[in-house]
Design a protein around this motif. Sequence first.
Motif, PDB file in Angstrom:
ATOM      1  N   GLY A 219       0.788  -1.223   0.000  1.00  0.00           N
ATOM      2  CA  GLY A 219       0.000   0.000   0.000  1.00  0.00           C
ATOM      3  C   GLY A 219       0.820   1.273   0.000  1.00  0.00           C
ATOM      4  N   GLY A 220       1.945   1.279  -0.658  1.00  0.00           N
ATOM      5  CA  GLY A 220       2.800   2.451  -0.717  1.00  0.00           C
ATOM      6  C   GLY A 220       3.968   2.414   0.239  1.00  0.00           C
ATOM      7  N   GLN A 221       3.982   1.517   1.207  1.00  0.00           N
ATOM      8  CA  GLN A 221       5.133   1.382   2.096  1.00  0.00           C
ATOM      9  C   GLN A 221       6.251   0.676   1.333  1.00  0.00           C
ATOM     10  N   ALA A 222       7.463   1.187   1.512  1.00  0.00           N
ATOM     11  CA  ALA A 222       8.565   0.733   0.668  1.00  0.00           C
ATOM     12  C   ALA A 222       9.890   0.746   1.405  1.00  0.00           C
ATOM     13  N   PHE A 223      10.817  -0.056   0.902  1.00  0.00           N
ATOM     14  CA  PHE A 223      12.227   0.114   1.243  1.00  0.00           C
ATOM     15  C   PHE A 223      12.731   1.288   0.418  1.00  0.00           C
ATOM     16  N   HIS A 224      13.471   2.206   1.003  1.00  0.00           N
ATOM     17  CA  HIS A 224      14.153   3.230   0.216  1.00  0.00           C
ATOM     18  C   HIS A 224      15.214   3.904   1.073  1.00  0.00           C
ATOM     19  N   SER A 225      16.157   4.545   0.408  1.00  0.00           N
ATOM     20  CA  SER A 225      17.264   5.167   1.133  1.00  0.00           C
ATOM     21  C   SER A 225      16.898   6.567   1.601  1.00  0.00           C
ATOM     22  N   VAL A 226      17.530   6.982   2.704  1.00  0.00           N
ATOM     23  CA  VAL A 226      17.408   8.351   3.213  1.00  0.00           C
ATOM     24  C   VAL A 226      18.783   8.800   3.692  1.00  0.00           C
ATOM     25  N   GLY A 227      19.003  10.087   3.679  1.00  0.00           N
ATOM     26  CA  GLY A 227      20.269  10.635   4.136  1.00  0.00           C
ATOM     27  C   GLY A 227      20.230  10.984   5.608  1.00  0.00           C
ATOM     28  N   LEU A 228      19.808  10.042   6.431  1.00  0.00           N
ATOM     29  CA  LEU A 228      19.678  10.238   7.870  1.00  0.00           C
ATOM     30  C   LEU A 228      20.277   9.058   8.605  1.00  0.00           C
ATOM     31  N   SER A 229      20.583   9.244   9.879  1.00  0.00           N
ATOM     32  CA  SER A 229      20.960   8.130  10.737  1.00  0.00           C
ATOM     33  C   SER A 229      19.777   7.180  10.858  1.00  0.00           C
ATOM     34  N   MET A 230      20.059   5.889  10.865  1.00  0.00           N
ATOM     35  CA  MET A 230      18.996   4.908  11.042  1.00  0.00           C
ATOM     36  C   MET A 230      18.440   4.932  12.461  1.00  0.00           C
ATOM     37  N   TRP A 231      19.105   5.646  13.360  1.00  0.00           N
ATOM     38  CA  TRP A 231      18.645   5.730  14.747  1.00  0.00           C
ATOM     39  C   TRP A 231      18.057   7.100  15.054  1.00  0.00           C
ATOM     40  N   ASN A 232      17.623   7.798  13.999  1.00  0.00           N
ATOM     41  CA  ASN A 232      17.032   9.121  14.132  1.00  0.00           C
ATOM     42  C   ASN A 232      15.572   8.978  14.552  1.00  0.00           C
ATOM     43  N   PRO A 233      15.227   9.326  15.808  1.00  0.00           N
ATOM     44  CA  PRO A 233      13.843   9.168  16.273  1.00  0.00           C
ATOM     45  C   PRO A 233      12.950  10.284  15.739  1.00  0.00           C
ATOM     46  N   PRO A 234      11.630  10.081  15.735  1.00  0.00           N
ATOM     47  CA  PRO A 234      10.923   8.895  16.219  1.00  0.00           C
ATOM     48  C   PRO A 234      10.713   7.828  15.157  1.00  0.00           C
ATOM     49  N   GLY A 235      11.086   8.066  13.909  1.00  0.00           N
ATOM     50  CA  GLY A 235      10.900   7.084  12.856  1.00  0.00           C
ATOM     51  C   GLY A 235      10.236   7.676  11.632  1.00  0.00           C
ATOM     52  N   SER A 236       9.987   6.818  10.647  1.00  0.00           N
ATOM     53  CA  SER A 236       9.387   7.255   9.386  1.00  0.00           C
ATOM     54  C   SER A 236       7.872   7.375   9.530  1.00  0.00           C
ATOM     55  N   HIS A 237       7.227   7.627   8.394  1.00  0.00           N
ATOM     56  CA  HIS A 237       5.767   7.619   8.364  1.00  0.00           C
ATOM     57  C   HIS A 237       5.255   6.346   7.692  1.00  0.00           C
ATOM     58  N   GLY A 238       6.002   5.264   7.833  1.00  0.00           N
ATOM     59  CA  GLY A 238       5.534   3.972   7.328  1.00  0.00           C
ATOM     60  C   GLY A 238       6.545   3.196   6.520  1.00  0.00           C
ATOM     61  N   CYS A 239       7.372   3.892   5.748  1.00  0.00           N
ATOM     62  CA  CYS A 239       8.342   3.198   4.918  1.00  0.00           C
ATOM     63  C   CYS A 239       9.496   2.647   5.756  1.00  0.00           C
ATOM     64  N   VAL A 240      10.253   1.729   5.162  1.00  0.00           N
ATOM     65  CA  VAL A 240      11.433   1.170   5.798  1.00  0.00           C
ATOM     66  C   VAL A 240      12.643   1.903   5.241  1.00  0.00           C
ATOM     67  N   ASN A 241      13.143   2.852   6.017  1.00  0.00           N
ATOM     68  CA  ASN A 241      14.289   3.652   5.604  1.00  0.00           C
ATOM     69  C   ASN A 241      15.580   2.860   5.747  1.00  0.00           C
ATOM     70  N   MET A 242      16.500   3.093   4.812  1.00  0.00           N
ATOM     71  CA  MET A 242      17.784   2.398   4.816  1.00  0.00           C
ATOM     72  C   MET A 242      18.883   3.368   4.413  1.00  0.00           C
ATOM     73  N   THR A 243      20.135   3.003   4.715  1.00  0.00           N
ATOM     74  CA  THR A 243      21.259   3.783   4.198  1.00  0.00           C
ATOM     75  C   THR A 243      21.327   3.585   2.691  1.00  0.00           C
ATOM     76  N   THR A 244      22.003   4.471   2.011  1.00  0.00           N
ATOM     77  CA  THR A 244      22.138   4.340   0.560  1.00  0.00           C
ATOM     78  C   THR A 244      22.825   3.032   0.189  1.00  0.00           C
ATOM     79  N   LYS A 245      23.861   2.678   0.926  1.00  0.00           N
ATOM     80  CA  LYS A 245      24.603   1.436   0.660  1.00  0.00           C
ATOM     81  C   LYS A 245      23.679   0.221   0.739  1.00  0.00           C
ATOM     82  N   ASP A 246      22.887   0.155   1.797  1.00  0.00           N
ATOM     83  CA  ASP A 246      22.014  -0.997   1.987  1.00  0.00           C
ATOM     84  C   ASP A 246      20.848  -0.990   1.005  1.00  0.00           C
TER      85      ASP A 246
END
Length: 231
Positions: free
Chosen positions: A181-208
Motif C-alpha cells: 500500500g505504498g510502504q517501501a524500502f528506500h534510502s534516506v540521508g539520515l541516521s537509522m537511529w534518528n527518532p521517532p521514525g518514518s511515516h511507514g516506509c522502511v528507511n535504509m542507508t544508501t549502501k544498503d
Amino acid sequence: MGDTRRRGAALLGVTALAAPLALVVTAAPAQAASCSTKAGPYQKQVEKFLGRPVDGKQSSADCSAIRAFQSKHGITPTIGYAGPVTWGVMDLMNKQKAVGKNPNKAGKCPVNKGRVACVNLTLQLSWIQDGKKLVYGPVPVRTGRDHYETRTGLKKIYWRDIDHVSNIYDVPMPYSQFFDGGQAFHSVGLSMWNPPGSHGCVNMTTKDAKKYWSLLKNGDDVFVYGRKPGT
C-alpha cells in the motif's frame, strides 16, 4: 508503470518522508546553544555506552560526548542530557549488535519462501535470506513511528522505482521498492537511529538500499513482524 499508478504509489509511499523533513528542521544550531549540567535518569548507562567514567554525575566532558552522539543521530534537544530517548537509541544499538549474524535465530521470518526480505520491527533490523541461508545483513532500518507503523505480515514487492520522487513534497526516495500500500524500502540521508521514525516506509542507508535493489525483484516476499519500540 502508468502515470496514475506512479502518482498513487507516490502519495502513499511519501509518508516516510515527512519525518525526515521535520527532523532536519528541528536540528537547528540554536538547540545546541546550551549544555545540561544536570545528570539524567540514564546517566550511568549512557556513560558506560560512551566509554566515559561511570559515576552517575554529569561533567562537561560527559555533556560533550552525549551531545556529539545526539547530534550524529538527530536526537533533540541536543543539550547532552542522558534522558530516555538518548538511552533508548543506545539500548537499541546494543540489542542490534547482540544479534550478530544470526538475525533469524528464533525462526520468526519464514524459511519456506525462498528469497525473502525480513523486517524485525522490535529490533529495527532487516536482512535478506534464501530459506535458512543469510544472503545479506542484518542491517539497521528506520520504520514507521507511532500512528504511522509499518504494517506487519507477509507482503510482496509490487513496484520498484530507482529514482522515485514524492510528488507532494518533491523529495527523492531513491531505490524505492514498494511492498504494501505504498510502504517501501528506500534510502534516506539520515541516521537509522534518528527518532521517532518514518511515516511507514522502511528507511535504509544508501549502501544498503542499493544492495537490496540488486538482490530483490518484483514478486519477492517481504515479511514484517514485531513491534517498533514506542509504538
